[in-house]
Design a protein around this motif. Structure first.
Motif, PDB file in Angstrom:
ATOM      1  N   VAL A 130       0.838  -1.194   0.000  1.00 17.41           N
ATOM      2  CA  VAL A 130       0.000   0.000   0.000  1.00 17.41           C
ATOM      3  C   VAL A 130       0.877   1.250   0.000  1.00 17.41           C
ATOM      4  O   VAL A 130       1.990   1.256   0.527  1.00 17.41           O
ATOM      5  CB  VAL A 130      -0.958   0.015   1.212  1.00 17.41           C
ATOM      6  N   LYS A 131       0.364   2.321  -0.580  1.00 24.81           N
ATOM      7  CA  LYS A 131       1.126   3.560  -0.700  1.00 24.81           C
ATOM      8  C   LYS A 131       1.477   4.160   0.658  1.00 24.81           C
ATOM      9  O   LYS A 131       2.510   4.830   0.802  1.00 24.81           O
ATOM     10  CB  LYS A 131       0.336   4.581  -1.528  1.00 24.81           C
ATOM     11  N   ASP A 132       0.629   3.941   1.652  1.00 28.17           N
ATOM     12  CA  ASP A 132       0.891   4.507   2.978  1.00 28.17           C
ATOM     13  C   ASP A 132       2.190   3.984   3.589  1.00 28.17           C
ATOM     14  O   ASP A 132       2.710   4.580   4.534  1.00 28.17           O
ATOM     15  CB  ASP A 132      -0.269   4.194   3.933  1.00 28.17           C
ATOM     16  N   SER A 133       2.719   2.876   3.076  1.00 26.19           N
ATOM     17  CA  SER A 133       3.937   2.297   3.630  1.00 26.19           C
ATOM     18  C   SER A 133       5.197   2.754   2.900  1.00 26.19           C
ATOM     19  O   SER A 133       6.298   2.318   3.227  1.00 26.19           O
ATOM     20  CB  SER A 133       3.862   0.765   3.568  1.00 26.19           C
ATOM     21  N   GLU A 134       5.053   3.660   1.930  1.00 22.43           N
ATOM     22  CA  GLU A 134       6.177   4.120   1.120  1.00 22.43           C
ATOM     23  C   GLU A 134       6.342   5.637   1.255  1.00 22.43           C
ATOM     24  O   GLU A 134       5.384   6.351   1.559  1.00 22.43           O
ATOM     25  CB  GLU A 134       5.953   3.792  -0.350  1.00 22.43           C
ATOM     26  N   PRO A 135       7.547   6.148   0.996  1.00 23.94           N
ATOM     27  CA  PRO A 135       7.705   7.606   0.921  1.00 23.94           C
ATOM     28  C   PRO A 135       6.852   8.153  -0.214  1.00 23.94           C
ATOM     29  O   PRO A 135       6.744   7.527  -1.278  1.00 23.94           O
ATOM     30  CB  PRO A 135       9.200   7.787   0.611  1.00 23.94           C
ATOM     31  N   THR A 136       6.230   9.298  -0.003  1.00 20.11           N
ATOM     32  CA  THR A 136       5.403   9.896  -1.052  1.00 20.11           C
ATOM     33  C   THR A 136       6.286  10.564  -2.099  1.00 20.11           C
ATOM     34  O   THR A 136       7.439  10.917  -1.843  1.00 20.11           O
ATOM     35  CB  THR A 136       4.450  10.946  -0.462  1.00 20.11           C
ATOM     36  N   SER A 137       5.734  10.761  -3.284  1.00 16.02           N
ATOM     37  CA  SER A 137       6.494  11.435  -4.339  1.00 16.02           C
ATOM     38  C   SER A 137       6.856  12.856  -3.920  1.00 16.02           C
ATOM     39  O   SER A 137       7.942  13.352  -4.234  1.00 16.02           O
ATOM     40  CB  SER A 137       5.701  11.443  -5.646  1.00 16.02           C
ATOM     41  N   PHE A 138       5.963  13.533  -3.196  1.00 18.26           N
ATOM     42  CA  PHE A 138       6.264  14.877  -2.692  1.00 18.26           C
ATOM     43  C   PHE A 138       7.464  14.846  -1.751  1.00 18.26           C
ATOM     44  O   PHE A 138       8.332  15.723  -1.792  1.00 18.26           O
ATOM     45  CB  PHE A 138       5.043  15.452  -1.970  1.00 18.26           C
ATOM     46  N   ALA A 139       7.546  13.827  -0.915  1.00 19.48           N
ATOM     47  CA  ALA A 139       8.617  13.759   0.086  1.00 19.48           C
ATOM     48  C   ALA A 139       9.987  13.530  -0.526  1.00 19.48           C
ATOM     49  O   ALA A 139      10.997  13.934   0.052  1.00 19.48           O
ATOM     50  CB  ALA A 139       8.309  12.664   1.107  1.00 19.48           C
ATOM     51  N   VAL A 140      10.051  12.886  -1.678  1.00 22.18           N
ATOM     52  CA  VAL A 140      11.354  12.484  -2.231  1.00 22.18           C
ATOM     53  C   VAL A 140      11.774  13.273  -3.475  1.00 22.18           C
ATOM     54  O   VAL A 140      12.924  13.166  -3.902  1.00 22.18           O
ATOM     55  CB  VAL A 140      11.367  10.974  -2.567  1.00 22.18           C
ATOM     56  N   THR A 141      10.886  14.068  -4.051  1.00 20.82           N
ATOM     57  CA  THR A 141      11.218  14.781  -5.286  1.00 20.82           C
ATOM     58  C   THR A 141      12.170  15.939  -5.020  1.00 20.82           C
ATOM     59  O   THR A 141      12.013  16.677  -4.041  1.00 20.82           O
ATOM     60  CB  THR A 141       9.941  15.310  -5.962  1.00 20.82           C
ATOM     61  N   ASP A 142      13.147  16.092  -5.884  1.00 19.95           N
ATOM     62  CA  ASP A 142      14.124  17.167  -5.761  1.00 19.95           C
ATOM     63  C   ASP A 142      13.420  18.530  -5.771  1.00 19.95           C
ATOM     64  O   ASP A 142      12.437  18.732  -6.482  1.00 19.95           O
ATOM     65  CB  ASP A 142      15.111  17.075  -6.929  1.00 19.95           C
ATOM     66  N   ALA A 143      13.952  19.469  -4.970  1.00 14.59           N
ATOM     67  CA  ALA A 143      13.325  20.786  -4.831  1.00 14.59           C
ATOM     68  C   ALA A 143      13.209  21.504  -6.168  1.00 14.59           C
ATOM     69  O   ALA A 143      12.186  22.146  -6.461  1.00 14.59           O
ATOM     70  CB  ALA A 143      14.124  21.639  -3.845  1.00 14.59           C
ATOM     71  N   ALA A 144      14.228  21.390  -7.005  1.00 12.48           N
ATOM     72  CA  ALA A 144      14.174  22.058  -8.310  1.00 12.48           C
ATOM     73  C   ALA A 144      13.055  21.488  -9.172  1.00 12.48           C
ATOM     74  O   ALA A 144      12.380  22.226  -9.908  1.00 12.48           O
ATOM     75  CB  ALA A 144      15.520  21.906  -9.014  1.00 12.48           C
ATOM     76  N   ASP A 145      12.841  20.188  -9.070  1.00 13.43           N
ATOM     77  CA  ASP A 145      11.774  19.559  -9.853  1.00 13.43           C
ATOM     78  C   ASP A 145      10.399  19.954  -9.321  1.00 13.43           C
ATOM     79  O   ASP A 145       9.457  20.133 -10.107  1.00 13.43           O
ATOM     80  CB  ASP A 145      11.929  18.044  -9.828  1.00 13.43           C
ATOM     81  N   LEU A 146      10.265  20.087  -7.996  1.00 11.60           N
ATOM     82  CA  LEU A 146       8.999  20.564  -7.441  1.00 11.60           C
ATOM     83  C   LEU A 146       8.675  21.960  -7.956  1.00 11.60           C
ATOM     84  O   LEU A 146       7.540  22.243  -8.370  1.00 11.60           O
ATOM     85  CB  LEU A 146       9.064  20.584  -5.914  1.00 11.60           C
ATOM     86  N   THR A 147       9.669  22.834  -7.942  1.00  6.75           N
ATOM     87  CA  THR A 147       9.465  24.203  -8.429  1.00  6.75           C
ATOM     88  C   THR A 147       9.083  24.197  -9.904  1.00  6.75           C
ATOM     89  O   THR A 147       8.206  24.960 -10.335  1.00  6.75           O
ATOM     90  CB  THR A 147      10.748  25.028  -8.221  1.00  6.75           C
ATOM     91  N   ARG A 148       9.706  23.334 -10.652  1.00  2.00           N
ATOM     92  CA  ARG A 148       9.466  23.265 -12.103  1.00  2.00           C
ATOM     93  C   ARG A 148       8.023  22.889 -12.426  1.00  2.00           C
ATOM     94  O   ARG A 148       7.489  23.302 -13.465  1.00  2.00           O
ATOM     95  CB  ARG A 148      10.434  22.249 -12.722  1.00  2.00           C
ATOM     96  N   VAL A 149       7.378  22.118 -11.559  1.00  6.15           N
ATOM     97  CA  VAL A 149       6.001  21.681 -11.842  1.00  6.15           C
ATOM     98  C   VAL A 149       4.961  22.452 -11.037  1.00  6.15           C
ATOM     99  O   VAL A 149       3.828  22.009 -10.892  1.00  6.15           O
ATOM    100  CB  VAL A 149       5.846  20.162 -11.600  1.00  6.15           C
ATOM    101  N   GLY A 150       5.360  23.633 -10.506  1.00  2.05           N
ATOM    102  CA  GLY A 150       4.361  24.524  -9.940  1.00  2.05           C
ATOM    103  C   GLY A 150       4.309  24.616  -8.429  1.00  2.05           C
ATOM    104  O   GLY A 150       3.424  25.284  -7.875  1.00  2.05           O
ATOM    105  N   TYR A 151       5.246  23.970  -7.723  1.00  2.00           N
ATOM    106  CA  TYR A 151       5.286  24.090  -6.269  1.00  2.00           C
ATOM    107  C   TYR A 151       6.076  25.327  -5.860  1.00  2.00           C
ATOM    108  O   TYR A 151       7.027  25.729  -6.535  1.00  2.00           O
ATOM    109  CB  TYR A 151       5.931  22.857  -5.640  1.00  2.00           C
ATOM    110  N   GLU A 152       5.691  25.914  -4.726  1.00  2.00           N
ATOM    111  CA  GLU A 152       6.374  27.082  -4.186  1.00  2.00           C
ATOM    112  C   GLU A 152       6.823  26.794  -2.755  1.00  2.00           C
ATOM    113  O   GLU A 152       6.028  26.316  -1.937  1.00  2.00           O
ATOM    114  CB  GLU A 152       5.449  28.298  -4.196  1.00  2.00           C
ATOM    115  N   ARG A 153       8.081  27.066  -2.475  1.00  2.00           N
ATOM    116  CA  ARG A 153       8.617  26.869  -1.126  1.00  2.00           C
ATOM    117  C   ARG A 153       8.186  28.032  -0.253  1.00  2.00           C
ATOM    118  O   ARG A 153       8.467  29.191  -0.537  1.00  2.00           O
ATOM    119  CB  ARG A 153      10.149  26.768  -1.187  1.00  2.00           C
ATOM    120  N   LEU A 154       7.482  27.726   0.845  1.00  2.00           N
ATOM    121  CA  LEU A 154       6.973  28.766   1.736  1.00  2.00           C
ATOM    122  C   LEU A 154       7.910  29.052   2.898  1.00  2.00           C
ATOM    123  O   LEU A 154       7.738  30.042   3.595  1.00  2.00           O
ATOM    124  CB  LEU A 154       5.599  28.356   2.285  1.00  2.00           C
ATOM    125  N   GLY A 155       8.846  28.184   3.127  1.00  2.00           N
ATOM    126  CA  GLY A 155       9.739  28.348   4.259  1.00  2.00           C
ATOM    127  C   GLY A 155       9.836  27.062   5.048  1.00  2.00           C
ATOM    128  O   GLY A 155       9.940  25.977   4.471  1.00  2.00           O
TER     129      GLY A 155
END
Length: 219
Positions: A130-155
């Motif tokens: 089950v997915k609950d037993s694995e790291p989420t994609s949000f938790a493991v994705t590189d910060a630059a890649d998160l920014t590239r797909v529309g995420y913003e670092r709030l602090g």
């Protein structure tokens, strides 16, 4: 995996150090300064290898821990997860309700199979991980890649005693916090008048492994 390569390299140095020690003592003499130096070199290499460990994308960043989440939204209640060897073994227990239906399931991932018991008196059966037993994609994705797909670092925020990266994605109505490949907070419905699902860590205990009652599910 990176972990295996690093550890094998450290073991190679340590074994070489042991070989040097035997050569010094082969003629009946004492261990000598050279053997001690070799032994020290092996210890240093092993320590440096441990410090250099970088988790893979499918691994948690802490070797052994327990984390308790509070759930609010479509599912209300609590979820507890225990992790060993960066996720090679994972135990889960739920005390929750989804759309009003009770969920008291227990699960154990032993590295090869997942075992599930839905209720205390139910039989155990194998299932997909089950997915609950694995790291989420949000938790493991590189910060630059998160920014590239529309995420913003709030602090940063402090959750369950840990300072975590706080991110949002307005398009997805998502907010979350992550630390060491572990998701500490997840909010689906951020910026709207309806919380679809909130998951927040309320307790974190490093060093606590999977309880025997969950490992027994695999027997």
């Amino acid at each position: 995996m990176k972990k295996a390569a690093i550890i094998m390299a450290a073991l190679g140095v340590a074994l070489a150090a042991c070989g040097g020690e035997k050569a010094e003592t082969g003629n009946g003499g004492g261990t000598g300064a050279a053997a001690n130096a070799n032994e020290d070199a092996g210890m240093v290499a092993a320590r440096e290898a441990a410090e250099a460990f970088v988790p893979e994308a499918d691994q948690f960043g802490v070797k052994r821990f327990k984390i308790v989440y509070e759930l609010e939204g479509q599912t209300d209640g609590m979820r507890t997860m225990w992790v060993e060897d960066y996720g090679a073994r994972v135990g889960l227990e739920f005390d929750a309700r989804t759309y009003g239906e009770a969920d008291v399931s227990q699960m154990y991932w032993n590295g090869e199979k997942m075992f599930l018991r839905r209720k205390p008196d139910d039989p155990v059966f194998p299932t997909i991980r089950v997915k609950d037993s694995e790291p989420t994609s949000f938790a493991v994705t590189d910060a630059a890649d998160l920014t590239r797909v529309g995420y913003e670092r709030l602090g940063e925020k402090t959750i369950a005693g840990k300072t975590c990266e706080h991110w949002k994605n307005e398009t997805l109505n998502f907010e979350g916090c992550r630390w060491n490949n572990i998701e500490l907070e997840f909010l689906n419905g951020a910026g709207t008048d309806r919380i679809i699902q909130r998951v927040t860590a309320v307790e974190y205990v490093e060093g606590e492994g999977v309880p025997d009652r969950l490992k027994a599910l695999a027997k």
